[in-house]
Design a protein around this motif. Structure first.
Motif, PDB file in Angstrom:
ATOM      1  N   GLY A 105      -4.781  29.543  47.287  1.00  0.00           N
ATOM      2  CA  GLY A 105      -4.525  29.931  45.906  1.00  0.00           C
ATOM      3  C   GLY A 105      -3.056  30.193  45.629  1.00  0.00           C
ATOM      4  O   GLY A 105      -2.172  29.901  46.456  1.00  0.00           O
ATOM      5  N   PHE A 106      -2.800  30.755  44.429  1.00  0.00           N
ATOM      6  CA  PHE A 106      -1.435  30.952  43.960  1.00  0.00           C
ATOM      7  C   PHE A 106      -1.252  32.350  43.395  1.00  0.00           C
ATOM      8  O   PHE A 106      -2.204  33.009  42.963  1.00  0.00           O
ATOM      9  N   LEU A 107      -0.001  32.769  43.379  1.00  0.00           N
ATOM     10  CA  LEU A 107       0.409  33.978  42.682  1.00  0.00           C
ATOM     11  C   LEU A 107       1.193  33.567  41.438  1.00  0.00           C
ATOM     12  O   LEU A 107       1.818  32.502  41.408  1.00  0.00           O
ATOM     13  N   PHE A 108       1.196  34.414  40.410  1.00  0.00           N
ATOM     14  CA  PHE A 108       1.937  34.159  39.178  1.00  0.00           C
ATOM     15  C   PHE A 108       2.861  35.354  38.923  1.00  0.00           C
ATOM     16  O   PHE A 108       2.595  36.188  38.046  1.00  0.00           O
ATOM     17  N   PRO A 109       3.959  35.447  39.680  1.00  0.00           N
ATOM     18  CA  PRO A 109       4.825  36.633  39.564  1.00  0.00           C
ATOM     19  C   PRO A 109       5.441  36.806  38.189  1.00  0.00           C
ATOM     20  O   PRO A 109       5.750  37.926  37.775  1.00  0.00           O
ATOM     21  N   GLY A 110       5.608  35.697  37.441  1.00  0.00           N
ATOM     22  CA  GLY A 110       6.238  35.796  36.126  1.00  0.00           C
ATOM     23  C   GLY A 110       5.403  36.534  35.103  1.00  0.00           C
ATOM     24  O   GLY A 110       5.910  36.908  34.042  1.00  0.00           O
ATOM     25  N   ARG A 111       4.140  36.750  35.386  1.00  0.00           N
ATOM     26  CA  ARG A 111       3.275  37.454  34.445  1.00  0.00           C
ATOM     27  C   ARG A 111       3.463  38.967  34.518  1.00  0.00           C
ATOM     28  O   ARG A 111       2.950  39.694  33.668  1.00  0.00           O
ATOM     29  N   ASP A 112       4.159  39.423  35.531  1.00  0.00           N
ATOM     30  CA  ASP A 112       4.248  40.862  35.771  1.00  0.00           C
ATOM     31  C   ASP A 112       5.655  41.424  35.619  1.00  0.00           C
ATOM     32  O   ASP A 112       5.884  42.592  35.942  1.00  0.00           O
ATOM     33  N   ILE A 113       6.622  40.622  35.161  1.00  0.00           N
ATOM     34  CA  ILE A 113       8.007  41.087  35.169  1.00  0.00           C
ATOM     35  C   ILE A 113       8.612  41.130  33.759  1.00  0.00           C
ATOM     36  O   ILE A 113       8.081  40.544  32.808  1.00  0.00           O
ATOM     37  N   LYS A 114       9.701  41.834  33.674  1.00  0.00           N
ATOM     38  CA  LYS A 114      10.588  41.816  32.502  1.00  0.00           C
ATOM     39  C   LYS A 114      11.812  41.020  32.925  1.00  0.00           C
ATOM     40  O   LYS A 114      12.493  41.380  33.885  1.00  0.00           O
ATOM     41  N   ILE A 166       7.748  33.399  28.235  1.00  0.00           N
ATOM     42  CA  ILE A 166       6.448  32.733  28.167  1.00  0.00           C
ATOM     43  C   ILE A 166       6.311  31.714  29.292  1.00  0.00           C
ATOM     44  O   ILE A 166       5.299  31.669  29.998  1.00  0.00           O
ATOM     45  N   ARG A 167       7.325  30.910  29.474  1.00  0.00           N
ATOM     46  CA  ARG A 167       7.259  29.873  30.499  1.00  0.00           C
ATOM     47  C   ARG A 167       7.163  30.488  31.890  1.00  0.00           C
ATOM     48  O   ARG A 167       6.552  29.909  32.794  1.00  0.00           O
ATOM     49  N   GLY A 168       7.750  31.658  32.056  1.00  0.00           N
ATOM     50  CA  GLY A 168       7.660  32.336  33.348  1.00  0.00           C
ATOM     51  C   GLY A 168       6.247  32.716  33.738  1.00  0.00           C
ATOM     52  O   GLY A 168       5.915  32.811  34.922  1.00  0.00           O
ATOM     53  N   THR A 169       5.395  32.903  32.736  1.00  0.00           N
ATOM     54  CA  THR A 169       4.017  33.293  33.046  1.00  0.00           C
ATOM     55  C   THR A 169       3.235  32.175  33.707  1.00  0.00           C
ATOM     56  O   THR A 169       2.186  32.422  34.315  1.00  0.00           O
ATOM     57  N   ASP A 170       3.703  30.937  33.610  1.00  0.00           N
ATOM     58  CA  ASP A 170       2.997  29.807  34.210  1.00  0.00           C
ATOM     59  C   ASP A 170       3.624  29.345  35.522  1.00  0.00           C
ATOM     60  O   ASP A 170       3.193  28.348  36.103  1.00  0.00           O
ATOM     61  N   ILE A 171       4.672  30.040  35.980  1.00  0.00           N
ATOM     62  CA  ILE A 171       5.265  29.684  37.275  1.00  0.00           C
ATOM     63  C   ILE A 171       4.374  30.251  38.388  1.00  0.00           C
ATOM     64  O   ILE A 171       4.133  31.451  38.453  1.00  0.00           O
TER      65      ILE A 171
END
Length: 485
Positions: A444-453, A430-435
């Motif tokens: 702007g920003f990318l949120f790589p934690g939203r796309d990984i396992k 969950i916390r990875g989704t906000d990195i």
């Protein structure tokens, strides 16, 4: 059941529990006649002298239940908020009262046998470790700790200091989980391949920004002591005493609050270890068309977490466990009738030969379809905890009087530590989704934690494929506060 009958039933249950436990530890401890159900006075020297730290709300009920066991004296109370301590102080008027747990442990070290920790999550480990290092037995509310590192260290410390430990997930001692074990061991549902756990939590605000308006600190509250290990922030309204659960600095979200009650049954029944990998999707707040709000300090309003566990002798290959919160529920099993209850909190086991489910704390275990339960004659072979859910409190006190290693507990830190790690590994996803990472063009920003396992390395206590998440495995304590290891 009228009040008098209920009181008598409670007394008999407690007496039977203590008798059974005493027999199991024969030769290890000597219990006075009063505790065994006979006549006579239980001398203070025979009692477990207990200090409660965090004695309002759940802490109040923890102490009340432990006291009911009949062999504990609640002799010391500690709380940073005089308002929250008021009821416990009335219940135990002879108990000496402190605000700072460090002062309590320093001054009363020689007088205390056991410590009950029921503070907010972020201070659990620090207080429990300090007590264990003094040789005190500890009962700690769930989740055991705020961080994975803390959970690992408390489990190690319990063994090192040879103290009796228990986490406050009382369902671990309940009969329901043991009935699920009986059915699984008997092969009634075959090998389990999928588990669903769900809850209607959070029942507090999540997915919001930290309040910008500073508030006056209530006179009865020591705000600095309440913060403890957490970063310093100005006091705000509607945080204490309940809504801290939705903020990462203090709480562990819905799975931290309810996972010890809902993930514990499959972990126990199927013999699961830490997950191999975790992925998740989270609910969010939108501030405009297609613009997702960003609130890294707050847990999300809902989440669906998928964990993979290594195969055990009870599973059909690697097991998939789904965690759902914020009102998300799995699809109703087709074996369940359209008007048959599928509760707001529950666990569903799917096996190669059938399904079973239970409610929170492992209560109300049911085979599916429900008609199977009427004809079920599976022998009860899994040993029960005397007193069931209530016995979860009493067995800690009995075990503490018996001494380390003499009485088996349902959720000692050797069990509760790994379970807590599993819940907090789920939170890593969950916390990875906000990195967020700045885009190469600087816009702007990318949120790589939203796309990984995320892939978990248990031995080294780290995520192997997204290093930025590892900052949450072990947080930095505020200056002046330490875990003491």
């Amino acid at each position: 059941m009228d009040q008098q009958k209920q009181t008598n039933t409670t007394k008999n249950s407690r007496r039977d529990f203590i008798k059974t436990t005493a027999m199991a530890t024969a030769g290890v401890m000597i219990l006075p006649r009063h505790v065994l159900g006979g006549k006579g006075f239980l001398a203070p020297s025979d009692k477990l002298i207990v200090a409660g730290i965090g004695v309002g709300g759940k802490g109040q009920s923890d102490l009340a239940e432990i006291y009911k066991g009949g062999i504990s004296e609640i002799a010391y109370l500690c709380d940073v908020d005089d308002r929250r301590a008021e009821n416990s102080r009335k219940s135990f008027p002879k108990a000496k009262y402190y605000k700072d747990y460090r002062e309590l442990l320093e001054r009363e070290n020689k007088n205390i046998d056991g410590v009950v920790v029921s503070t907010p999550d972020h201070n659990h480990a620090m207080i429990a470790m300090a007590a264990m290092q003094l040789g005190k037995h500890v009962y700690v509310q769930k989740p055991l700790t705020h961080d994975i590192y803390e959970a690992r260290k408390l489990a190690e410390a319990a063994k090192r200091y040879k103290v009796v430990t228990q986490m406050g997930n009382q369902g671990a001692s309940g009969d329901g989980v043991r009935r699920l074990q009986d059915w699984c061991n008997a092969g009634l549902i075959g090998k389990v391949h999928t588990v669903h756990c769900w809850t209607n939590r959070p029942a507090w605000p999540q997915g919001i920004h930290w309040p910008t308006k500073k508030a006056d600190i209530p006179r009865a509250l020591d705000w600095d002591l309440w913060l403890g290990s957490a970063p310093y922030k100005d006091y705000v309204d509607n945080l204490v005493p309940f809504n801290w659960r939705g903020w990462w600095d203090y709480g562990t979200g819905a799975i931290g609050d309810m996972g010890a009650h809902l993930v514990e049954p499959p972990v126990t029944v199927l013999g699961l270890d830490n997950p191999l990998d975790v992925q998740c999707s989270v609910g969010t707040t939108y501030v405009g068309e297609f613009k997702r709000d960003y609130y890294p300090e707050s847990c999300p309003p809902s989440s669906h977490i998928i964990m993979t566990f290594k195969e055990t002798d009870k599973t059909a290959g690697n097991l998939t466990l789904h965690w759902m919160d914020g009102g998300i529920k799995p699809m109703r099993p087709p074996e369940l009738g359209p008007n048959e209850r599928f509760g707001d909190n529950g666990v569903l086991f799917e096996g190669t030969k059938g399904k079973m489910m239970c409610g929170v704390y492992g209560q109300d275990p049911q085979l599916l379809p429900l008609s199977r339960n009427k004809e079920d004659k599976t022998p009860k072979t899994t040993p029960l905890v005397p007193g069931g859910v209530d016995g979860h409190y009493w067995q800690w006190a009995i075990a503490a009087r018996a001494g380390y290693g003499k009485v088996k507990l349902a959720s000692d830190f050797a069990i509760a530590g790994p379970l807590t790690e599993t819940l907090l590994i789920a939170n890593l996803s969950i916390r990875g989704t906000d990195i967020r990472v700045p885009k190469q063009n600087g816009k702007g920003f990318l949120f790589p934690g939203r796309d990984i396992k995320i892939l978990w390395d248990k031995a080294n206590m780290r995520v192997t494929n997204f290093d930025e998440i590892n900052q949450f495995v072990k947080r930095a304590y505020r200056q002046g506060w330490s875990l003491g290891v």
